[in-house]
Design an enzyme around this catalytic site. Structure first.
Site, mmCIF file in Angstrom:
data_model
loop_
_atom_site.group_PDB
_atom_site.id
_atom_site.type_symbol
_atom_site.label_atom_id
_atom_site.label_comp_id
_atom_site.label_asym_id
_atom_site.label_seq_id
_atom_site.Cartn_x
_atom_site.Cartn_y
_atom_site.Cartn_z
ATOM 1 N N TYR A 1 -11.688 -0.666 9.767
ATOM 2 C CA TYR A 1 -12.904 -0.240 9.047
ATOM 3 C C TYR A 1 -13.194 -1.071 7.809
ATOM 4 O O TYR A 1 -14.150 -0.819 7.106
ATOM 5 C CB TYR A 1 -12.857 1.252 8.689
ATOM 6 C CG TYR A 1 -11.588 1.748 8.028
ATOM 7 C CD1 TYR A 1 -11.342 1.517 6.679
ATOM 8 C CD2 TYR A 1 -10.639 2.455 8.757
ATOM 9 C CE1 TYR A 1 -10.186 1.971 6.079
ATOM 10 C CE2 TYR A 1 -9.471 2.919 8.165
ATOM 11 C CZ TYR A 1 -9.255 2.668 6.826
ATOM 12 O OH TYR A 1 -8.102 3.114 6.247
ATOM 13 N N LYS A 2 -12.351 -2.079 7.524
ATOM 14 C CA LYS A 2 -12.588 -2.939 6.365
ATOM 15 C C LYS A 2 -13.406 -4.158 6.824
ATOM 16 O O LYS A 2 -14.552 -4.001 7.172
ATOM 17 C CB LYS A 2 -11.256 -3.286 5.716
ATOM 18 C CG LYS A 2 -10.607 -2.020 5.133
ATOM 19 C CD LYS A 2 -9.182 -2.182 4.651
ATOM 20 C CE LYS A 2 -8.677 -0.852 4.121
ATOM 21 N NZ LYS A 2 -7.220 -0.793 3.996
ATOM 22 N N PHE B 1 0.857 -1.175 0.000
ATOM 23 C CA PHE B 1 0.000 0.000 0.000
ATOM 24 C C PHE B 1 0.904 1.240 0.000
ATOM 25 O O PHE B 1 1.844 1.307 0.794
ATOM 26 C CB PHE B 1 -0.845 -0.045 1.280
ATOM 27 C CG PHE B 1 -2.036 0.860 1.276
ATOM 28 C CD1 PHE B 1 -3.084 0.646 0.398
ATOM 29 C CD2 PHE B 1 -2.121 1.909 2.171
ATOM 30 C CE1 PHE B 1 -4.200 1.470 0.415
ATOM 31 C CE2 PHE B 1 -3.230 2.742 2.188
ATOM 32 C CZ PHE B 1 -4.271 2.521 1.308
ATOM 33 N N ASP C 1 1.438 -5.719 7.725
ATOM 34 C CA ASP C 1 0.227 -4.914 7.647
ATOM 35 C C ASP C 1 -0.940 -5.859 7.338
ATOM 36 O O ASP C 1 -0.997 -6.454 6.258
ATOM 37 C CB ASP C 1 0.365 -3.838 6.562
ATOM 38 C CG ASP C 1 -0.811 -2.873 6.565
ATOM 39 O OD1 ASP C 1 -1.911 -3.273 7.002
ATOM 40 O OD2 ASP C 1 -0.625 -1.716 6.137
HETATM 41 C C1 LIG Z 1 -6.543 0.425 4.204
HETATM 42 C C2 LIG Z 1 -5.084 0.252 4.397
HETATM 43 C C3 LIG Z 1 -4.359 1.178 5.145
HETATM 44 C C4 LIG Z 1 -5.031 2.379 5.709
HETATM 45 O O1 LIG Z 1 -4.176 3.201 6.390
HETATM 46 P P1 LIG Z 1 -4.774 4.421 7.231
HETATM 47 O O2 LIG Z 1 -3.588 4.977 7.871
HETATM 48 O O3 LIG Z 1 -5.789 3.843 8.174
HETATM 49 O O4 LIG Z 1 -5.416 5.337 6.265
HETATM 50 C C5 LIG Z 1 -3.015 0.931 5.327
HETATM 51 N N1 LIG Z 1 -2.405 -0.143 4.797
HETATM 52 C C6 LIG Z 1 -3.086 -1.047 4.053
HETATM 53 C C7 LIG Z 1 -2.386 -2.237 3.501
HETATM 54 C C8 LIG Z 1 -4.444 -0.860 3.821
HETATM 55 O O5 LIG Z 1 -5.117 -1.742 3.082
#
Ligand SMILES: *Cc1c(COP(=O)(O)O)cnc(C)c1O
Length: 411
Positions: free
Chosen positions: A221-222, A117, A196
């Site tokens: 939140y997922k 990400f 992660d």
């Molecule tokens: C959704 C997601 C995030 C979100 O990060 P935030 O700091 O909560 O915005 C981070 N890493 C991955 C792999 C994700 O899928």
């Protein structure tokens, strides 16, 4: 298939004001559990409105650890190893910098892959600047943009390595790494792993304990259905908690913070990774979604998701591949997360037509992916069938054409 599905009744535990809407984006924002509505009302009216400041001693202070312990149950961690705080990005920052700072200077490589990400890689760039010594960032390329470069990662591990950080399930293709295998491979060279789990928690089995993983973070939140912008979680293996120093050393992570002493002494255990006052409303609302997952059981959920993916891929072969779609996710179930990416030259237009005309909500990830997220807690087999049928209709009727120029900010 729905009639024989033992998890089917869970769908009714979620708010569904439009019964015709097919929601296949639970991998981006989970649905609202009905129990969270009553809880939000109770927190606002009673805990805040009536109890006021007294509520800190009536449960608010323990929320982050209490709910963290429930999440620990979903990811193979022990009580006291997981806590809710901040965002995933901020938690990555805290844990990665803490880890780097207690390693010898000779360990200077942070390893990741090009499927990660973007935020995770941005955070590592920032850490390289702040570490106070030379840090090398190595992003190993995926061979095809879909599969993780496992062999290349393993060969890149050596005594110069500090940290290996990866998305366990990658956000575009849904490829899922073998967490135990890679954690152990890294450990053979003294390299720590920072996983992660954002797209894994609540969707694929994770066993941090079995792997002996050092560090992890993830999103609520997922698949956990915690609500938009709900706080993230962080995991630190028990024996490392006293070894690491939180680089954002705020008062809530201090031992006996309410004595207001001017020197910083970290709290005992996982609480030392806290920083400031927790957002009580959004933290509290994480609990109901987690409870539902625990009640359904990760094993049963995974089994259902795998059958749903099988159905989706069979329907893709029969109806979508002939229309120019490609599969941008792994074929092998062992490497599949809970979402499937389908590529198409008109993917964005198709995605927008689905949203605006067909009552299907998937999402789009550049350059050409339509992501179909399967949340087995509330998605039915019928949802999968209808998603494919409506995608086919959009393409056959050229409904995507009028959206080709649109580019909304969030897709
Ligand atoms: C959704 C997601 C995030 C979100 O990060 P935030 O700091 O909560 O915005 C981070 N890493 C991955 C792999 C994700 O899928």
């Amino acid at each position: 298939m729905d009639r024989e599905d033992p998890l089917a009744p869970f769908a009714r535990r979620f708010e569904r004001p439009d019964p015709d809407l097919i929601y296949v984006d639970g991998n981006s924002l989970g649905r609202l559990p009905k129990d969270s509505i009553a809880l939000a009302d109770e927190i606002v009216r009673h805990q805040w409105g009536d109890r006021l400041i007294r509520s800190w001693n009536e449960g608010w202070l323990e929320l982050q650890e209490r709910i963290g312990n429930k999440i620990a149950h979903l990811i193979g961690a022990e009580p006291g190893e997981v806590i809710l705080a901040d965002s995933t990005s901020v938690n990555l920052f805290k844990l990665a910098l803490a880890a780097i700072r207690q390693m010898p200077d000779s360990r200077r490589v942070i390893l990741s892959d090009t499927l990660n990400f973007p935020s995770d890689l941005h955070i590592m760039e920032g850490i390289a600047q702040l570490a106070g010594r030379k840090i090398e960032l190595k992003w190993i390329p995926s061979p095809d943009g879909c599969h993780g470069p496992v062999e290349a990662i393993v060969s890149a591990l050596d005594e110069k390595g500090a940290l290996l950080t990866l998305s366990h399930t990658v956000f575009k293709s849904g490829y899922t790494y073998d967490l135990v295998h890679l954690t152990r491979a890294a450990q053979r060279h003294g390299v720590w792993t920072l996983w992660d789990l954002s797209h894994s928690v609540g969707s694929v089995p994770v066993d941090l304990g079995k792997a002996g993983a050092e560090l992890a973070v993830g999103c609520t939140y997922k698949y956990l259905n915690g609500g938009p912008g709900a706080p993230a979680f962080l995991y630190v293996r028990k024996d490392l908690q006293e070894v690491l120093a939180n680089p954002i050393s705020g008062w809530i992570g201090r031992d006996r913070f309410f004595e207001f002493d001017l020197d910083y002494r970290p709290a005992f255990g996982i609480r030392r990774f806290l920083t400031g006052t927790p957002p009580v409303l959004s933290t509290s609302l994480v609990e109901k979604g987690v409870d539902l997952l625990i009640e359904a059981g990760m094993k049963a959920l995974r089994q259902k998701a795998q059958r749903q993916i099988r159905l989706l891929l069979d329907l893709y072969e029969a109806h979508l591949r002939p229309l120019g779609f490609t599969l941008n996710s792994p074929q092998d179930p062992q490497f599949q997360g809970s979402h499937i990416s389908l590529g198409h030259p008109h993917a964005l237009g198709i995605d927008l037509a689905l949203i605006h005309e067909m009552k299907v909500l998937p999402d789009f990830r550049a350059p050409d992916n339509i992501r179909i997220g399967i949340a087995p807690l509330y998605n039915s087999f019928w949802d999968i069938y209808e998603t494919v049928r409506r995608i086919r209709q959009v393409v056959e009727e050229n409904r995507f054409e009028k959206y080709e120029q649109d580019r909304p900010e969030v897709t």
